[in-house]
Scaffold this motif. Sequence first.
Motif, PDB file in Angstrom:
ATOM      1  N   CYS A   1      11.286 -23.773   5.709  1.00  0.00           N
ATOM      2  CA  CYS A   1      11.312 -25.036   6.456  1.00  0.00           C
ATOM      3  C   CYS A   1      11.011 -26.204   5.520  1.00  0.00           C
ATOM      4  CB  CYS A   1      10.304 -24.977   7.600  1.00  0.00           C
ATOM      5  SG  CYS A   1      10.113 -26.529   8.492  1.00  0.00           S
ATOM      6  N   LEU A   2       9.983 -26.063   4.700  1.00  0.00           N
ATOM      7  CA  LEU A   2       9.626 -27.134   3.763  1.00  0.00           C
ATOM      8  C   LEU A   2      10.741 -27.387   2.756  1.00  0.00           C
ATOM      9  CD1 LEU A   2       5.884 -26.328   3.088  1.00  0.00           C
ATOM     10  CD2 LEU A   2       6.832 -28.155   4.501  1.00  0.00           C
ATOM     11  N   GLU A   3      11.333 -26.317   2.268  1.00  0.00           N
ATOM     12  CA  GLU A   3      12.437 -26.470   1.327  1.00  0.00           C
ATOM     13  C   GLU A   3      13.586 -27.249   1.971  1.00  0.00           C
ATOM     14  OE1 GLU A   3      15.675 -23.736  -1.077  1.00  0.00           O
ATOM     15  OE2 GLU A   3      13.906 -22.784  -0.222  1.00  0.00           O
ATOM     16  N   ALA A   4      13.933 -26.870   3.192  1.00  0.00           N
ATOM     17  CA  ALA A   4      15.019 -27.563   3.901  1.00  0.00           C
ATOM     18  C   ALA A   4      14.643 -29.020   4.180  1.00  0.00           C
ATOM     19  CB  ALA A   4      15.346 -26.836   5.205  1.00  0.00           C
ATOM     20  N   ALA A   5      13.402 -29.258   4.593  1.00  0.00           N
ATOM     21  CA  ALA A   5      12.968 -30.622   4.899  1.00  0.00           C
ATOM     22  C   ALA A   5      13.006 -31.507   3.662  1.00  0.00           C
ATOM     23  CB  ALA A   5      11.567 -30.596   5.496  1.00  0.00           C
ATOM     24  N   LEU A   6      12.521 -30.992   2.550  1.00  0.00           N
ATOM     25  CA  LEU A   6      12.527 -31.796   1.331  1.00  0.00           C
ATOM     26  C   LEU A   6      13.948 -32.029   0.824  1.00  0.00           C
ATOM     27  CD1 LEU A   6       9.406 -30.305  -0.453  1.00  0.00           C
ATOM     28  CD2 LEU A   6       9.633 -32.592   0.552  1.00  0.00           C
TER      29      LEU A   6
ATOM     30  N   TRP B   1      10.883 -33.466  13.910  1.00  0.00           N
ATOM     31  CA  TRP B   1      11.972 -33.129  12.993  1.00  0.00           C
ATOM     32  C   TRP B   1      11.654 -31.839  12.242  1.00  0.00           C
ATOM     33  CZ3 TRP B   1      12.155 -33.856   7.406  1.00  0.00           C
ATOM     34  CH2 TRP B   1      13.435 -33.785   6.855  1.00  0.00           C
ATOM     35  N   LEU B   2      10.413 -31.712  11.755  1.00  0.00           N
ATOM     36  CA  LEU B   2       9.996 -30.497  11.046  1.00  0.00           C
ATOM     37  C   LEU B   2       9.998 -29.281  11.968  1.00  0.00           C
ATOM     38  CD1 LEU B   2       7.086 -31.939   8.890  1.00  0.00           C
ATOM     39  CD2 LEU B   2       9.279 -31.068   8.046  1.00  0.00           C
ATOM     40  N   PHE B   3       9.499 -29.459  13.178  1.00  0.00           N
ATOM     41  CA  PHE B   3       9.482 -28.338  14.129  1.00  0.00           C
ATOM     42  C   PHE B   3      10.902 -27.919  14.507  1.00  0.00           C
ATOM     43  CE2 PHE B   3       5.017 -29.024  14.390  1.00  0.00           C
ATOM     44  CZ  PHE B   3       4.472 -27.847  14.874  1.00  0.00           C
ATOM     45  N   ALA B   4      11.809 -28.886  14.585  1.00  0.00           N
ATOM     46  CA  ALA B   4      13.209 -28.551  14.869  1.00  0.00           C
ATOM     47  C   ALA B   4      13.801 -27.726  13.729  1.00  0.00           C
ATOM     48  CB  ALA B   4      14.025 -29.817  15.109  1.00  0.00           C
ATOM     49  N   ILE B   5      13.496 -28.087  12.510  1.00  0.00           N
ATOM     50  CA  ILE B   5      13.977 -27.324  11.357  1.00  0.00           C
ATOM     51  C   ILE B   5      13.396 -25.906  11.405  1.00  0.00           C
ATOM     52  CG2 ILE B   5      13.865 -27.097   8.834  1.00  0.00           C
ATOM     53  CD1 ILE B   5      13.908 -30.199   8.710  1.00  0.00           C
ATOM     54  N   LEU B   6      12.091 -25.805  11.640  1.00  0.00           N
ATOM     55  CA  LEU B   6      11.434 -24.496  11.722  1.00  0.00           C
ATOM     56  C   LEU B   6      12.054 -23.650  12.826  1.00  0.00           C
ATOM     57  CD1 LEU B   6       8.856 -22.922  10.566  1.00  0.00           C
ATOM     58  CD2 LEU B   6       7.778 -23.650  12.682  1.00  0.00           C
ATOM     59  N   ASN B   7      12.245 -24.254  13.989  1.00  0.00           N
ATOM     60  CA  ASN B   7      12.829 -23.538  15.115  1.00  0.00           C
ATOM     61  C   ASN B   7      14.245 -23.063  14.798  1.00  0.00           C
ATOM     62  OD1 ASN B   7      12.774 -22.714  18.001  1.00  0.00           O
ATOM     63  ND2 ASN B   7      14.443 -24.180  18.115  1.00  0.00           N
ATOM     64  N   ASN B   8      15.049 -23.930  14.212  1.00  0.00           N
ATOM     65  CA  ASN B   8      16.426 -23.557  13.874  1.00  0.00           C
ATOM     66  C   ASN B   8      16.470 -22.426  12.857  1.00  0.00           C
ATOM     67  OD1 ASN B   8      17.552 -25.388  15.652  1.00  0.00           O
ATOM     68  ND2 ASN B   8      17.710 -26.988  14.117  1.00  0.00           N
ATOM     69  N   LEU B   9      15.593 -22.476  11.859  1.00  0.00           N
ATOM     70  CA  LEU B   9      15.537 -21.386  10.880  1.00  0.00           C
ATOM     71  C   LEU B   9      15.140 -20.073  11.547  1.00  0.00           C
ATOM     72  CD1 LEU B   9      13.809 -23.231   7.902  1.00  0.00           C
ATOM     73  CD2 LEU B   9      16.139 -22.289   7.920  1.00  0.00           C
TER      74      LEU B   9
END
Length: 185
Positions: free
Chosen positions: A54-59, A74-82
């Motif tokens: 998630c952090l890699e994708a966010a950065l 936004w971060l939780f959405a990325i985590l959820n999608n992953l």
Amino acid sequence: MVSDQDAIWAEPPSSDSSDDELTLAILAELPRLRRHAIYLVFSHADAEDLVQDCLEAALRKRFSLQDPAKLRSWLFAILNNLFLMRMRSGSRRAVAGSIEEFADSLAAAAPPEDRAAALDLARAMGKLSLEQRQILLLISLDGHSYEEVAEILAVPVGTVMSRLARARARLRALIEGRVLRTVEE
């Protein structure tokens, strides 16, 4: 305070102070992301992998964040999608750990007088559908608003409200020991 493990995600200082501020704000969200990931997969190691991805994708995608005030959702959405992508692909990393193992470790971390309740809660949470567990975690544990949860999960607010009502009712019934028929969403 940022740990050595968290520091690996910090990029070298750039000339753009807003980029540095965003990186620091992302790092500040690590505890919430970790806690949420652990409750999704019931495994500390798998949760760490999920959070790191998630952090890699966010950065990597930080320039797509249009409103810095919505960083957490936004971060939780990325985590959820992953997490959902891993579940759909059948990845080994998506397989949830044992709820019994997780419940035992959660109970062991609770004060002695609360251990039985913590064990019951963890076991009951493990019996909820993924959708119900996500809603309860995002709203009750992480403190997101209905609108934020709708954005994170990409569903209408009404769906969030109805899933939350069903999740609370099911959790209450499980803790009280009432038998309910399983309803898949």
